[in-house]
Scaffold this active site. Structure first.
Site, PDB file in Angstrom:
ATOM      1  N   ASP A   1       0.815  -1.211   0.000  1.00 51.93           N
ATOM      2  CA  ASP A   1       0.000   0.000   0.000  1.00 51.93           C
ATOM      3  C   ASP A   1       0.851   1.264   0.000  1.00 51.93           C
ATOM      4  OD1 ASP A   1      -2.198  -1.649   0.222  1.00 51.93           O
ATOM      5  OD2 ASP A   1      -2.982  -0.726   2.044  1.00 51.93           O
TER       6      ASP A   1
ATOM      7  N   HIS B   1       3.791  -2.190   3.164  1.00 55.31           N
ATOM      8  CA  HIS B   1       3.785  -0.822   2.639  1.00 55.31           C
ATOM      9  C   HIS B   1       5.097  -0.557   1.903  1.00 55.31           C
ATOM     10  CE1 HIS B   1       0.617  -0.659   5.690  1.00 55.31           C
ATOM     11  NE2 HIS B   1       0.129   0.358   5.017  1.00 55.31           N
TER      12      HIS B   1
END
Length: 268
Positions: free
Chosen positions: A75, A228
């Site tokens: 993400d 991430h």
């Protein structure tokens, strides 16, 4: 800029149309040159009609993964240098992942968006600027989602050699609302939660993150993993984690939307 349902569907349709038939299905990409690499075990086509919402941290169902199968998702990117480091680690092991991109970052770094798809990864959406969507009005939230989709589309526009972005979406902070979930389902967009994560937003060393993540993996044995790509600790941890997967007989599954194959078949 339009922010209605037709805008979302139009953006996705445009992105699909950008890709040549030969590149729409990543399963047909070239084989890994390293015979000792972890590799991508299989491609799983995800139909939003069958799996409108997946990820046990948020929803009652997840993807139909076998024991010791994982889906890698990242993400908040793309971010130069750090996302590059993540992509290098994945490429070294011939592994494909899914990147849920923030539209503002895609607009700032379109070259990175193109690099991600050029390497065969899947792109999903993560809003324009990562807001708390459940704190916005439905109209504001939809507009932010649409702007993120359109930003990815702009980054890919004119790049006929890339795999398109896909109808996959993840809520920032996993903060959904029933109304937004229903709207996305009606528009044919699958919402991704996660089955577990590395908590890489918490300050820790790459070694500590690896220990935390592998512990959760051994407890779950399979699932959608949230990471991430702008986090340097994750980028530095990733090569060791991929080695761990191989050494402990785990298999990476690459997700693509079922519609991608349908489009490919139709254009042959």
């Amino acid at each position: 800029m339009s922010s209605g349902p037709r805008s979302i569907l139009s953006a996705i349709a445009t992105l699909v149309a950008l890709a040549p038939a030969a590149l729409i299905a990543p399963a047909q990409a070239a084989e890994c040159q390293r015979k000792d690499a972890l590799g991508t075990a299989r491609v799983l086509e995800v139909d939003p009609a069958t799996y409108p919402r997946v990820g046990l941290k948020s929803f009652p169902q997840t993807l139909p993964l076998r024991d010791r199968e994982v889906v890698l998702t990242f993400d908040d990117g793309p971010t130069p240098v750090v996302t590059d480091k993540v992509l290098t680690a994945l490429a070294a092991e011939c592994v494909r992942a899914t990147f849920f991109m923030v539209g503002r970052n895609a607009a700032d770094h379109p070259d990175m968006v193109r690099k991600v798809v050029r390497l065969g990864h899947t792109i999903g959406y993560h809003t324009w600027d990562h807001p708390h969507l459940n704190k916005l009005s439905a109209e504001q939230a939809e507009a932010n989602i649409n702007r993120g989709i359109e930003a990815v589309g702009m980054a890919l526009r004119g790049t006929a050699s890339t795999i398109p972005a896909t109808p996959f979406f993840r809520f920032p902070y996993f903060e959904s609302t029933p109304e937004l979930l229903n709207h996305l389902e009606k528009r044919g967009i699958a919402v991704f939660g996660a089955d577990f994560w590395a908590s890489d937003w918490v300050r820790m060393t790459p070694e500590e993150e690896l220990k935390l993540l592998t512990g959760r993996l051994e407890a779950a044995r399979k699932g959608i993993i949230l990471l991430h790509d702008p986090q340097m600790r994750t980028a530095e941890m990733l090569p060791a984690f991929l080695r761990y997967l191989q050494e402990h007989n785990y298999h990476v599954v690459h997700i693509v939307p079922a519609a991608m194959k349908t489009v490919s078949d139709r254009t042959r």
